[in-house]
Design a protein around this motif. Sequence first.
Motif, PDB file in Angstrom:
ATOM      1  N   VAL A 222      17.614 -16.267  30.152  1.00 34.89           N
ATOM      2  CA  VAL A 222      16.919 -17.274  30.607  1.00 34.89           C
ATOM      3  C   VAL A 222      15.646 -17.605  29.816  1.00 34.89           C
ATOM      4  O   VAL A 222      15.243 -18.653  29.539  1.00 34.89           O
ATOM      5  CB  VAL A 222      16.758 -17.562  32.119  1.00 34.89           C
ATOM      6  CG1 VAL A 222      16.204 -19.031  32.439  1.00 34.89           C
ATOM      7  CG2 VAL A 222      18.235 -17.614  32.699  1.00 34.89           C
ATOM      8  N   PHE A 223      14.802 -16.545  29.990  1.00 29.58           N
ATOM      9  CA  PHE A 223      13.423 -16.569  29.413  1.00 29.58           C
ATOM     10  C   PHE A 223      13.181 -16.147  28.018  1.00 29.58           C
ATOM     11  O   PHE A 223      13.939 -15.108  27.661  1.00 29.58           O
ATOM     12  CB  PHE A 223      12.478 -15.944  30.459  1.00 29.58           C
ATOM     13  CG  PHE A 223      12.680 -16.374  31.980  1.00 29.58           C
ATOM     14  CD1 PHE A 223      12.034 -17.753  32.014  1.00 29.58           C
ATOM     15  CD2 PHE A 223      13.149 -15.980  32.778  1.00 29.58           C
ATOM     16  CE1 PHE A 223      12.076 -18.343  33.345  1.00 29.58           C
ATOM     17  CE2 PHE A 223      13.238 -16.354  34.152  1.00 29.58           C
ATOM     18  CZ  PHE A 223      12.496 -17.798  34.409  1.00 29.58           C
TER      19      PHE A 223
ATOM     20  N   GLU B 167      16.486 -14.417  38.993  1.00 32.29           N
ATOM     21  CA  GLU B 167      16.017 -15.196  37.762  1.00 32.29           C
ATOM     22  C   GLU B 167      16.432 -16.419  37.800  1.00 32.29           C
ATOM     23  O   GLU B 167      15.662 -17.309  37.338  1.00 32.29           O
ATOM     24  CB  GLU B 167      16.694 -14.470  36.511  1.00 32.29           C
ATOM     25  CG  GLU B 167      16.410 -14.694  35.181  1.00 32.29           C
ATOM     26  CD  GLU B 167      17.269 -14.175  34.240  1.00 32.29           C
ATOM     27  OE1 GLU B 167      16.538 -13.624  33.339  1.00 32.29           O
ATOM     28  OE2 GLU B 167      18.462 -14.096  34.222  1.00 32.29           O
ATOM     29  N   ARG B 168      17.476 -17.109  38.227  1.00 36.68           N
ATOM     30  CA  ARG B 168      17.839 -18.364  38.079  1.00 36.68           C
ATOM     31  C   ARG B 168      16.785 -19.248  38.967  1.00 36.68           C
ATOM     32  O   ARG B 168      16.585 -20.290  38.679  1.00 36.68           O
ATOM     33  CB  ARG B 168      19.292 -18.701  38.454  1.00 36.68           C
ATOM     34  CG  ARG B 168      20.418 -18.506  37.502  1.00 36.68           C
ATOM     35  CD  ARG B 168      21.563 -18.901  37.702  1.00 36.68           C
ATOM     36  NE  ARG B 168      22.289 -18.213  38.906  1.00 36.68           N
ATOM     37  CZ  ARG B 168      22.868 -17.203  39.142  1.00 36.68           C
ATOM     38  NH1 ARG B 168      23.138 -16.550  38.073  1.00 36.68           N
ATOM     39  NH2 ARG B 168      23.284 -16.710  40.440  1.00 36.68           N
TER      40      ARG B 168
ATOM     41  N   SER C  29      16.439 -10.771  29.696  1.00 36.43           N
ATOM     42  CA  SER C  29      16.899 -12.116  30.269  1.00 36.43           C
ATOM     43  C   SER C  29      17.765 -12.838  29.330  1.00 36.43           C
ATOM     44  O   SER C  29      17.615 -12.995  28.103  1.00 36.43           O
ATOM     45  CB  SER C  29      15.554 -12.797  30.416  1.00 36.43           C
ATOM     46  OG  SER C  29      15.637 -14.321  30.991  1.00 36.43           O
TER      47      SER C  29
ATOM     48  N   SER D 129      13.671 -19.835  37.272  1.00 36.96           N
ATOM     49  CA  SER D 129      13.868 -20.717  36.277  1.00 36.96           C
ATOM     50  C   SER D 129      13.934 -22.268  36.772  1.00 36.96           C
ATOM     51  O   SER D 129      13.294 -23.281  36.138  1.00 36.96           O
ATOM     52  CB  SER D 129      15.094 -20.445  35.154  1.00 36.96           C
ATOM     53  OG  SER D 129      16.173 -20.676  36.099  1.00 36.96           O
ATOM     54  N   GLU D 130      14.456 -22.244  37.967  1.00 33.28           N
ATOM     55  CA  GLU D 130      14.756 -23.821  38.751  1.00 33.28           C
ATOM     56  C   GLU D 130      13.511 -23.938  39.328  1.00 33.28           C
ATOM     57  O   GLU D 130      13.066 -25.298  39.265  1.00 33.28           O
ATOM     58  CB  GLU D 130      15.912 -23.605  39.512  1.00 33.28           C
ATOM     59  CG  GLU D 130      17.086 -23.406  38.909  1.00 33.28           C
ATOM     60  CD  GLU D 130      18.093 -23.350  39.906  1.00 33.28           C
ATOM     61  OE1 GLU D 130      18.191 -23.184  41.251  1.00 33.28           O
ATOM     62  OE2 GLU D 130      19.462 -22.819  39.447  1.00 33.28           O
TER      63      GLU D 130
ATOM     64  N   CYS E  63       9.994 -22.878  38.905  1.00 33.56           N
ATOM     65  CA  CYS E  63       8.823 -22.597  37.975  1.00 33.56           C
ATOM     66  C   CYS E  63       8.770 -23.321  36.834  1.00 33.56           C
ATOM     67  O   CYS E  63       9.509 -23.059  36.069  1.00 33.56           O
ATOM     68  CB  CYS E  63       8.705 -21.221  38.032  1.00 33.56           C
ATOM     69  SG  CYS E  63       7.151 -20.546  37.289  1.00 33.56           S
ATOM     70  N   SER E  64       7.523 -23.830  36.551  1.00 34.51           N
ATOM     71  CA  SER E  64       7.416 -24.519  35.520  1.00 34.51           C
ATOM     72  C   SER E  64       6.255 -23.856  34.741  1.00 34.51           C
ATOM     73  O   SER E  64       5.832 -24.267  33.573  1.00 34.51           O
ATOM     74  CB  SER E  64       6.633 -25.949  35.650  1.00 34.51           C
ATOM     75  OG  SER E  64       5.558 -26.029  36.625  1.00 34.51           O
TER      76      SER E  64
END
Length: 175
Positions: A105-106, A86-87, A103, A90-91, A93-94
Amino acid sequence: MNKKGNICVVMADVTEDYRDEYLIGVAKQAEKMNYVTTVFSMALLNQQKTQGEEAVFDLIDFNNYDGVVFFEKSFSANKSLGKRVERFISEKCSKPVVVLGNSTVFENVFPGDFSHNIELLTDHIIEQHNCELLYLLGGYQGYPTNIDIGFINSLKKCRKPRGFRQKFIPYVLWH
């Protein structure tokens, strides 16, 4: 002919039978919306440690995709690996990311707790259709899912008054 878009699906253990349905569902919905899917997966096989198979995710060039479906629930046997993937997403993928699972993060998350929906459906079958004998097929013995829990909760609360003859068998068949 219209150009098709591309969706990236990231998951562990595509070998688990029930995950076929998730992949088929995502692919069918994507096709309806003129997208094709590419699946990146690794064998997790309920292990706590991997042999570096997660390196497959390093091969993803997110610039080639219009969006990502991250199947977080597929990493349930190794939550720390799921969090690392997941990290990584997130790092790197835009693009928009949809998470099937949980999640921190998302934003676009579908947690998949179907217990309430199954409970309502079972309530309806019992109350509106007067069904007396119900069976639920699925799951692994000793590991109830949210679906099993919703089904059993409905059966527990639908007890009839004393003297009313109705059989409720809260029995789950396991395979």
